[in-house]
Design a protein around this motif. Sequence first.
Motif, short mmCIF file in Angstrom:
data_model
loop_
_atom_site.label_atom_id
_atom_site.label_comp_id
_atom_site.label_asym_id
_atom_site.label_seq_id
_atom_site.Cartn_x
_atom_site.Cartn_y
_atom_site.Cartn_z
N ILE A 79 11.84 21.69 9.15
CA ILE A 79 12.15 20.78 10.29
C ILE A 79 11.71 19.37 10.17
CG2 ILE A 79 11.94 20.50 12.85
CD1 ILE A 79 12.37 23.58 13.08
N ARG A 80 10.13 19.42 9.83
CA ARG A 80 9.29 18.09 9.60
C ARG A 80 9.93 17.48 8.58
NH1 ARG A 80 3.32 19.23 8.03
NH2 ARG A 80 4.30 19.84 6.29
N ASP A 81 10.30 18.00 7.23
CA ASP A 81 10.73 17.04 6.16
C ASP A 81 12.24 16.41 6.68
OD1 ASP A 81 8.49 18.00 4.93
OD2 ASP A 81 9.82 19.75 3.84
N LEU A 82 13.04 17.00 7.41
CA LEU A 82 14.29 16.56 7.89
C LEU A 82 14.03 15.66 8.70
CD1 LEU A 82 17.28 16.77 7.18
CD2 LEU A 82 17.43 18.47 8.93
N ARG A 83 13.07 15.70 9.64
CA ARG A 83 12.78 14.58 10.67
C ARG A 83 12.33 13.22 9.95
NH1 ARG A 83 9.12 17.14 13.84
NH2 ARG A 83 7.51 16.20 12.84
N LYS A 84 11.35 13.51 8.74
CA LYS A 84 10.80 12.56 8.02
C LYS A 84 12.06 11.73 7.21
CE LYS A 84 6.39 13.79 7.68
NZ LYS A 84 5.24 13.98 6.93
N THR A 85 12.97 12.46 6.77
CA THR A 85 14.35 12.11 6.02
C THR A 85 14.96 11.16 6.90
OG1 THR A 85 14.40 13.68 4.47
CG2 THR A 85 16.30 12.46 4.65
N ILE A 86 15.19 11.70 8.23
CA ILE A 86 15.99 10.95 9.25
C ILE A 86 15.37 9.57 9.50
CG2 ILE A 86 16.69 10.82 11.41
CD1 ILE A 86 17.22 13.58 11.41
N ALA A 87 14.07 9.61 9.63
CA ALA A 87 13.32 8.31 9.89
C ALA A 87 13.23 7.29 8.70
CB ALA A 87 11.73 8.57 9.98
N ARG A 88 13.40 7.79 7.41
CA ARG A 88 13.40 7.05 6.10
C ARG A 88 14.93 6.36 6.04
NH1 ARG A 88 11.25 11.86 3.11
NH2 ARG A 88 9.05 10.97 2.90
N LEU A 89 15.97 7.00 6.52
CA LEU A 89 17.40 6.78 6.47
C LEU A 89 17.37 5.68 7.65
CD1 LEU A 89 19.39 10.08 6.08
CD2 LEU A 89 19.27 7.92 4.30
N ASN A 90 16.75 5.90 8.72
CA ASN A 90 17.06 4.81 9.75
C ASN A 90 16.22 3.46 9.43
OD1 ASN A 90 18.37 5.81 11.81
ND2 ASN A 90 16.52 7.06 12.58
N THR A 91 15.14 3.51 8.65
CA THR A 91 14.59 2.24 8.26
C THR A 91 15.27 1.63 7.28
OG1 THR A 91 12.31 3.43 8.43
CG2 THR A 91 12.22 1.57 7.09
N GLU A 92 15.87 2.38 6.30
CA GLU A 92 16.75 1.79 5.38
C GLU A 92 17.97 1.03 5.82
OE1 GLU A 92 17.46 -0.14 1.62
OE2 GLU A 92 15.75 1.06 2.29
N LEU A 93 18.59 1.77 6.89
CA LEU A 93 19.62 1.35 7.68
C LEU A 93 19.52 -0.25 8.10
CD1 LEU A 93 22.72 1.80 8.49
CD2 LEU A 93 21.73 2.91 10.29
N THR A 94 18.07 -0.14 8.96
CA THR A 94 17.66 -1.31 9.59
C THR A 94 17.37 -2.41 8.40
OG1 THR A 94 16.27 -0.17 11.08
CG2 THR A 94 15.71 -2.54 11.01
N ASN A 95 16.82 -2.20 7.25
CA ASN A 95 16.72 -3.03 6.37
C ASN A 95 17.97 -3.83 5.97
OD1 ASN A 95 13.92 -2.93 6.36
ND2 ASN A 95 13.73 -1.44 4.84
N LYS A 96 19.07 -2.92 5.51
CA LYS A 96 20.33 -3.25 4.97
C LYS A 96 21.07 -4.21 6.12
CE LYS A 96 20.76 0.09 1.59
NZ LYS A 96 20.88 -0.66 0.34
N GLN A 97 20.82 -4.01 7.29
CA GLN A 97 21.60 -4.67 8.20
C GLN A 97 21.21 -6.33 8.45
OE1 GLN A 97 21.66 -2.27 11.92
NE2 GLN A 97 23.52 -1.28 10.93
#
Length: 61
Positions: free
Chosen positions: A43-61
Motif C-alpha cells: 500500500i505504501r509503495d503504491l502510494r509513493k508511485t502515485i506521488a511520483r506519477l503526479n510529480t512527473e505529470l506536473t513537470n510535463k504540463q
Amino acid sequence: MKQAEIKNLSLEDVQAKLAEAKAAFSKMKLAHKISPLENPIQIRDLRKTIARLNTELTNKQ
C-alpha cells in the motif's frame, strides 16, 4: 515503478499509469480493510508511485 522509468514515459502514458495506479490503490485499500493483506507495505509503495506519477505529470504540463 522507478523515477527513471517514469521520466521516459510520454504525457499520455503518465496519465494512463496514474489512473491504473489510483484504481489499484483503491482496491488494495478496500481489500486490506476487509481482511489484512499479506504484505501491507505494498500500500505504501503504491502510494509513493502515485506521488511520483503526479510529480512527473506536473513537470510535463
